[in-house]
Each structure stands twice: as structure tokens, then as C-alpha cells.
Motif scaffolding. Sequence first.
Motif, PDB file in Angstrom:
ATOM      1  N   LEU A  40     -61.707  27.325 -18.725  1.00 59.53           N
ATOM      2  CA  LEU A  40     -60.815  28.369 -19.211  1.00 59.53           C
ATOM      3  C   LEU A  40     -61.026  28.462 -20.719  1.00 59.53           C
ATOM      4  O   LEU A  40     -60.480  27.685 -21.493  1.00 59.53           O
ATOM      5  N   TYR A  41     -61.856  29.426 -21.119  1.00 55.06           N
ATOM      6  CA  TYR A  41     -62.316  29.494 -22.508  1.00 55.06           C
ATOM      7  C   TYR A  41     -61.462  30.465 -23.308  1.00 55.06           C
ATOM      8  O   TYR A  41     -61.253  31.609 -22.891  1.00 55.06           O
ATOM      9  N   PRO A  42     -60.934  30.056 -24.481  1.00 53.96           N
ATOM     10  CA  PRO A  42     -60.127  30.964 -25.307  1.00 53.96           C
ATOM     11  C   PRO A  42     -60.989  32.039 -25.955  1.00 53.96           C
ATOM     12  O   PRO A  42     -61.988  31.745 -26.607  1.00 53.96           O
ATOM     13  N   MET A  43     -60.592  33.309 -25.770  1.00 49.89           N
ATOM     14  CA  MET A  43     -61.374  34.430 -26.282  1.00 49.89           C
ATOM     15  C   MET A  43     -60.735  35.101 -27.493  1.00 49.89           C
ATOM     16  O   MET A  43     -61.418  35.431 -28.460  1.00 49.89           O
ATOM     17  N   TYR A  44     -59.418  35.301 -27.431  1.00 48.83           N
ATOM     18  CA  TYR A  44     -58.784  36.144 -28.437  1.00 48.83           C
ATOM     19  C   TYR A  44     -57.283  35.873 -28.417  1.00 48.83           C
ATOM     20  O   TYR A  44     -56.703  35.576 -27.356  1.00 48.83           O
ATOM     21  N   LYS A  45     -56.651  35.951 -29.591  1.00 46.50           N
ATOM     22  CA  LYS A  45     -55.201  35.762 -29.697  1.00 46.50           C
ATOM     23  C   LYS A  45     -54.574  36.976 -30.360  1.00 46.50           C
ATOM     24  O   LYS A  45     -55.007  37.404 -31.436  1.00 46.50           O
ATOM     25  N   PRO A  54     -58.666  43.798 -36.454  1.00 45.40           N
ATOM     26  CA  PRO A  54     -59.349  44.362 -35.274  1.00 45.40           C
ATOM     27  C   PRO A  54     -58.891  43.674 -33.997  1.00 45.40           C
ATOM     28  O   PRO A  54     -58.652  42.463 -33.972  1.00 45.40           O
ATOM     29  N   GLY A  55     -58.782  44.456 -32.951  1.00 49.05           N
ATOM     30  CA  GLY A  55     -58.274  43.949 -31.684  1.00 49.05           C
ATOM     31  C   GLY A  55     -57.238  44.915 -31.145  1.00 49.05           C
ATOM     32  O   GLY A  55     -57.288  46.120 -31.395  1.00 49.05           O
ATOM     33  N   ALA A  81     -65.607  40.213 -29.566  1.00 49.31           N
ATOM     34  CA  ALA A  81     -65.876  40.497 -30.980  1.00 49.31           C
ATOM     35  C   ALA A  81     -64.615  40.328 -31.815  1.00 49.31           C
ATOM     36  O   ALA A  81     -64.654  39.774 -32.922  1.00 49.31           O
ATOM     37  N   ALA A  82     -63.479  40.798 -31.295  1.00 49.67           N
ATOM     38  CA  ALA A  82     -62.212  40.624 -32.021  1.00 49.67           C
ATOM     39  C   ALA A  82     -61.851  39.147 -32.138  1.00 49.67           C
ATOM     40  O   ALA A  82     -61.353  38.695 -33.176  1.00 49.67           O
ATOM     41  N   ASN A 103     -58.734  48.481 -30.883  1.00 52.65           N
ATOM     42  CA  ASN A 103     -59.399  49.119 -32.016  1.00 52.65           C
ATOM     43  C   ASN A 103     -60.340  48.109 -32.655  1.00 52.65           C
ATOM     44  O   ASN A 103     -59.957  46.968 -32.908  1.00 52.65           O
ATOM     45  N   ASP A 104     -61.577  48.505 -32.893  1.00 52.31           N
ATOM     46  CA  ASP A 104     -62.576  47.589 -33.451  1.00 52.31           C
ATOM     47  C   ASP A 104     -62.499  47.481 -34.962  1.00 52.31           C
ATOM     48  O   ASP A 104     -63.224  46.676 -35.558  1.00 52.31           O
ATOM     49  N   GLU A 105     -61.656  48.271 -35.608  1.00 49.04           N
ATOM     50  CA  GLU A 105     -61.571  48.277 -37.064  1.00 49.04           C
ATOM     51  C   GLU A 105     -60.188  47.854 -37.525  1.00 49.04           C
ATOM     52  O   GLU A 105     -59.192  47.998 -36.806  1.00 49.04           O
TER      53      GLU A 105
END
Length: 1019
Positions: free
Chosen positions: A455-460, A573-574, A404-405, A532-534
Amino acid sequence: MKRFRRHGQESHRDRLKQELYQFNKTVEHGFPHQPSALGYSPTLQLLAIGTRSGAIKLYGSPGVEFMGLHDENATVTQVHFLPHQVELVTLLDDNSLHMWTLRAHQGVSELLEIGRFTLTGPPGAPPSVTRVTAVLAHSSGDLLLLGTEGGHVFVVEVPGFRELEERNISVEDVHSCVPEEYVGRRNLESVEALQENPLNPGQVLLGYGRGLMVLWDLDRKCATQHFLGTQQLESVWWMQDGGQIISSHSDGSFCHWTVTGEDSQMEPDKQDTPYGSFPCKAISKIVQLPPADGPPFLIFSGGMPRASYGDRHCISIIHGKTHVALDFTSRIIDFFLIRDGERHEGAPTALVVLVEEELVVVDLLTDGWPVIHTPYLAPLHCSAITCSHHVSCIPLKLWERVLAAGALQNTHYSGKPWPVNGGQNLAPDPPQRDLLLTGHEDGTVRFWDASGVCLYPMYKLSTAGVFHTDADLNDNMNQGAEGEWPPFRKVGNFDPYSDDPRLGIQKIHLCKYSGYLAVAGTAGQILMMELNDELAEQVVEATLVDLLQGQEGFRWKGHARLEMREEPVTFPPGFQPFSLVQCQPPAVVTALILHSEWKLVAFGTSHGFGLYDYQQRSPVLVRCTLNPSDQLAMEGPLSRVKSIKKSLRQSFRRIRRSRVSVRKHHANNAAKLQELNARLEAELQEMELAPVQRKIEARSSDDSFTGLVRTLYFADSFLSDASHSTPSLWAGTNGGSVFAYILRLPSVERRTEDPVTAHPAKEIQLMHRAPVVGLVVLDGRGAPLPEPLEVAHDLSRSADMQGSHHLLVISEEQFKLFTLPKVSAKMKLKLTATEGSRVRRVGVAWFGSSRVEEYGESGLVVLTNQGDLLVVSLPGIKMQVQYPCIRREDVSGIASCVFTKHGQGFYLISPSEFERFTLSARWLVEPRCLVEAPSRLSASASIPPPRSQPDGAPTEHSGHMTVSEDVESSARRVMEHALLNDEQVLQEIQKSLEGDEMTYLENNMKGLSAGGMVMSNGE
């Protein structure tokens, strides 16, 4: 009887090893290093990338990957798919042509080299006569047209690679048809372009470097029209209606010509230099395609004003009044367009660009032409990789929160699906969710889905926002200013420049249960983060830790620490930092460990180690490990004041010590020989024969960096007595020292108020002072202690606290087991390999049996400086298997290796590629995919349907082949080609259908295929 019984036990153990251990290199993740050629098949919907090292890689739908490697270590300069077939041709810079096919074998396709060919000219002819510069795969699927440096065009029949001499087009034939005043005394130069008439396959356009273009009739073997260009030719494009040709030139211009089929055209109908009258760079490739409605798409690479923007790497898109110059950060290799419709002849839907450091796909259907997110071929090295960390079996909740982040960071990407979707991915779904975290030079941490083949990029995550850097000034430089000409737009992720090398990430530790993340950097900074999601705005609390503890006589000569922001910082978020520990001196953090159950993080540098309570935001322990002789430890990695004299002095000391030890060894040999033989015979009665073990050379305490902390370890074990277990912290150094501290943790009710305390308990000094690279505590069952919170989440059984615990110390030279709490040596295993072998990487893994699902064993996975992988059993510390994995010259590959908890691993084979391997017979992640050959309307049809893509228009599919029919149908299709051309080829293929290997005995063929080279699905 004893010997026979032991032999039976050994046989049983050997069978068990086969069920537990199996070494395979399974797949290469990332972006191919140094790409040199690009090809695409609209029929198969596969793209191919060739590299300078001779590799050829094919990609389709996510998970559909193939790799082949040419025997010759030569650059792949061109890749061409044969129309309507599963074959492709590669051209290398040694002028050899290679034929590859995708053939079904045991239910999956594999990439197989089936032939090779080199043009040969007449005796005494210069090499330029046969050096290939342009290749056209004819839409009939039977012919290759090869243009050469000398201006000749050779016609070769495929798949047999037989030269059709009667159909060749010599430069003399072309000269005789061109007006004398145009030719003069200048030659036509090399063949730069070959294009087929999209409406009449019997007509081919020959483009010469001097600017001449000739319309050649293949059936009548004569020229029908000439286009007398005067500028150096770069490329040509034949419009879909067959009535117009566009040529691009070295001066940054392109020209329109009308195809009439008669007479010569002296001047172009229209000439345009899109970027002005000032000298411009060459337009290396140009394409114009009609959309579903409205003006056409004109797309070309290059053409920038030489003086102002000659260093830019651009592809321009012109569509009506919309004009954009896509600005890439690395050199453009090639591009192609994906088109709509069943025959892939409709409006362009996507632009695929291969640049030197990444693959970029632009959505041409959505307003603004956004980039499509790549599910594979991600540029791992968008900033240089500095470290990596693998986490297995991620809980679903954490996985979804990270996704989600990451989704919030990808809103600028197109919502269209990935357009390259050929083949079928037959690999089973991954049994678990795995994360690979990579730290980068620019201070970012990237999260990758490492569960499967892609190898899939998810989040940075970026850490630069915590500090004052120049990054903020550069954020707005990506987009061109309003009204700027050319209208640049930055695209791509590759950014080789770091705002500050001190931001570089050196160590990462993630707790998958609590969502806490510890990240350590080059300038002694340790950041504690929480998911943190917010969105949050907060001040990061900083704590300065003096690792020298006031010792005098030391002066830090390295870089200064990063300047931290004192004002509140807004974090997306993240993962958001809430606490910073700054080591002083600000040296590189060399070890990091996080215990989220105790809310503690430990860190080490070349000067010492510390313990920090991130719940109370206070330091618990600081220990200086610096040796008085460690002057090099005070200089830092970015310092340039290292003493050459000291380096030479230390080298001579090592040589002198080595000679002395050898003399003493020889002097004592005769006296001890009889005693050793007797002891050996006695030991053989009780234990297995150990392999030959080399002598370990003692190291001096004067060696540099002896205080450098190599490993840290938390354990709940017995340190003070055998009846009460206590939390503890262990640290191992480069000088062979191990420090143990007992930790006193307050009760849960008082945890936020009472301080955590640390008390020194044990100290071990290895006799030979070999660097300690790993520490593991084994419980009463001989199993490694579970991870923090693992037992609380019912994912591991509790440690056995009834039996005695043991400490395993892994140094570069040996594995040594100590009893606890007395810390007395129990057994050891010296590293036995070729001379000079040292442990470089070590990890604990669980190996499940491939035959019995319930059975498994824990083991140590070890990588040596020779590039060998070892598995050592626990708790018996006996060598189980050994496999060569990495070349010993590949120092960066060995240093980058990271192990998983289930016997797999990753290491960098280039700055942009991870090689994935497995030592486990049960857990294997590798591509399993199938590509089916398209059906053809008529194998004997002389004129195929109209086409405009390089590999021809696809025919209507009457039905897909089944797996079992694929090989036979492929051979039958080749035989249909042969019926039209040569009876000898037919005979050879008939033999192959009877079981013999297919060979090609045609004229000028330089090598037999003899089975070729099989590279099955990325192996």
C-alpha cells in the motif's frame, strides 16, 4: 423427474459458485500494531518486527512480506536472525524461545515455526535463574547464548535447542574471577548485554546490570578481563577493530574501555555525558561505526536531560562536528544500521529506526541526512482514520497526474533507493490501477496505491487551508531553533493531534473520469474539488444550506461550524477546492454521492439531505427528514448533554414491544399452523426451500435518529411512466423511509444558464422501519446501472432501457425488490443468520469466473454486524455464499469495511493496519515471494569471518540455490551442524529427508514442532 432435474441444476450451480466465489484473507497493509521488537539480517537483507500480540512480520524488497503468529498470545521481546541462514529466533515475554525458518514450497517461500524451547533450572530454583534477558546468536550459526535475570549465561545448540550444560557460564564462575572489594555484598544483577568479539568468535563480552563487564573465553571457559563499571549498564558495543568497547549507562553517559585480554580495568579510558552535567535519562543503545573516510559515526538512543526534555523520544547522531538529535513523536523500540560492502562491514549507509507508530529510515550518505520514503509499512494512522473510499481501474492520465502532484510533496525525501531489498517478488504485475482514499481526523485525505501487495502512499490532500485553524501556528514548530541545544530535528509522519476535530473527513467520493472530488466533514462541510496541475490562488465560494428549513422548536446543541477564509488561498498542484457547501445545523455528513456527468452532488446529515449544482454553484433541493421526536439529532457528536432518562425509556419500550409481539405470536401459532403447513407444501413444489428466517421486530418512529440519511443514489430510470426515463435522486433514512425525486436537467447548450430542478416523485415507508443502508436500480437485464461517464468512456455497455427497471432496497433487516415505475414489491430476502444479524455494509461487485474468462456475474457484497460476509445474487436476490470474516466484537473493524468493484475489501484490524480480503475466485492480490539461503564457505569451519552485525558477516556467494533444491539444501545445512554435535539429531534429520516431519527430541525442549504453524506470505 422434476426433483432429479433440479438436483442436477443445483450441482451445476454449486460448481459455478466455486468458480466465482472464494474467500481469502490475503495481506495486511500498513504498520504493525504495537510493535515490540526489531531484528535485521544483513545476509538476507530482511527486517523482522515482533508485536505485543505475538505476531512476527518479515519485510524485504517491496512485495516481499511474510507473517507468522505464535500460538501463545504473548509479547515478542526479541528477534534474532541466525547468521548465514534463513532461520530466526524469537523470545516471548513468557520466556519461551521459538525457531522459525523460511522454507520454499511450490516455488515460493513460507514462514514456518519449526521448534520451541524454554529454559529449565535446577529443582527449587527461583524463576529469575532462567528468565532470559539477553540473547546472542553466535556467528558460528550453531549456538545461542542466553543471559538471564539471575546472572547466568546458558549456551544452547541450534537448531535442535539442546542445552550444552558443560559450556554454561554460571554467576558463581563470574563471581570467583572478580575482585572481592568490587563484588561486596551486592549481586551483579541481570545479564543486560552479550557481544561477540568481531575478530575472535571465541571471546564473548558479558555485561551485567550493576555495571560489570566480563570478557569470557568460550574455549578455555574462563574470564580473561574485567571492566569494573560503577553505573547501571544499559548496552555495550564492541568496536570493529576488536580493541575497544563502548558501554552506555542509566545516567546518560557512555564510556570507552580498552581490550587487553588481561587484568582488570578499574576506570574507563574516557567517559562522556553528551547532554551536560544535569541528570539525564538512560542511553538505552549505542553504536559506533567507522565511515569510508573521516570521523566515526556515533549513534545512540536516549540520554536527554531529564528535567527539560525527559518526554522526548530521540536518537542522536554525532559525526565529526555534526550533531543532530532526531526527535520522534512516539516511543523508540529499537534501531539498526545498514552498512556498505559485500560483507556489509563498510561505512554505514542508512539508519533504520522502529518507533511505536512508524518505521523511519535515515539516509546517512546524503548531506543533511534526509529520510528515505518508505514503500511499505506506511503509518496509515499518522492522523486517525475516519473513513475510506476505494476506486478501481483508474485511467492512466488521472493516475499520472496524482503521482505528479504527490512527487512535488516529496522533494524533502532522499533520492536513494529503499535499502532493505532482500528476497524476490514473484507476484505478477497488478492487472489494473486501484486507489484507496483514507479520510483523517486532521482534515487530510491520503491517496494510496492499492493495486498490489504494498500500500504505497501517492499523494496527500489537506482541507484545513480553507478554514481558520491553529495549523498555521504549528507549521514552524517542527524544526529546532538555530543554536538550540540539544539540536532537535523532527522526523516521522505520525501526528496524533488534530488542530480541530471538526476538520475530520467523514465521506469521500471521487470521479475517476472527470477528476472531480467531493469531501465531506464532521462539521457539515462539503468541499468540491477539481484536479489542477498548476499552483492556483483562488477564493472558495461558500453556500449555506439550512436543512431544518425554518422549522421551529429545534435548537442545535452541538459544535459550531468552521470559520471559512474569505481572502484568496494559495493551493498547491493537485486537488484544489472551488466550492463549499455548509450544512446548517453543522452536523456530521452521513451520506455523499457525486454525479460528474450531471455536475451534481448530493449530501445528507441527521437532519435531512440536499442537492447542489456545482457547475452553477447553487443549491437545487433541500429536504428535512427530522422527526419531531429526534431530539438527540440536535445534540451533535461532540455534545455531552445526552439524556440518560431518554435512553433508558427507549430501552424499556423495546423490551415491552418485544414481549408483546412474542405473546401475540404464540397465541396465533395454533390457529395458523395448519394453514402454514399447506402453504409450505405448495411453495416447495415451485421453489427451493428457503433457510430459516428470523422474525423482524417492528421499530417505533419514536426511536432516535430516524431522520438520519444513510444512503443516497443517482439513477437514470423510469419514475413517472414506463416509457420515458428521467434522471432521479434517491435517499434512504434510518427510519426506513425512501424518498425519490425527479431531476430536470437543462440541455447541454443551456446547462450553465437554466437551473436544475427537482420534483418529489415517490416515497416508500418500509413496514418495519428498518434503516435503509443501500439503494440499487437494476436495468432491463437485471444489471446495476453503470457509473457516471463509464459508458461515455466505452468502459461499460449502456443500461438496458427496453425492459422494466427494478429498485432494490437494502435495509438492515432484508433485501426487497420493487418494480418501477409503480414501486410495487416483487420479491424479498430476509437476512438469515444467527439471532440479531443486521446489514452493516453493502456494495455491488462483479465476480469473474476463474475458469471461463468471458463469464461473470454481478452480486451484492454484504457485511453483517456479526462479521459475516455474504454474496447475494442479482437480480434474483438469493443467498450465494456466506463466510465468517471479522469478529463480531470488533465493532470498529466492521464499521471501517470498504468493498471494491471486483469482490475484494479492506477493513481495519488495528488503528494502523488494513486487512485485505477477497471473495472472488479470479481476482486475488497476495504476496508471492522467494528468499534463498546464502551459501556458506565451509559448514565445518570453527572460526567464521570477522563480523560486527548481530547475525554475522555474510560469506562470499558461490551461487544461489534453485527453488527445487531449497528444502533439501536447508536440511543438508542443518545436518552439517548436527555432525559436529550430536548423532541423535543427525538421525532425526535423515528421517525428515525421507519424508517424515522433522522433530527435535533434545534435552529441555518443551514442544514438538510437528509441522509448526504455517503462515504463507501474509495469510
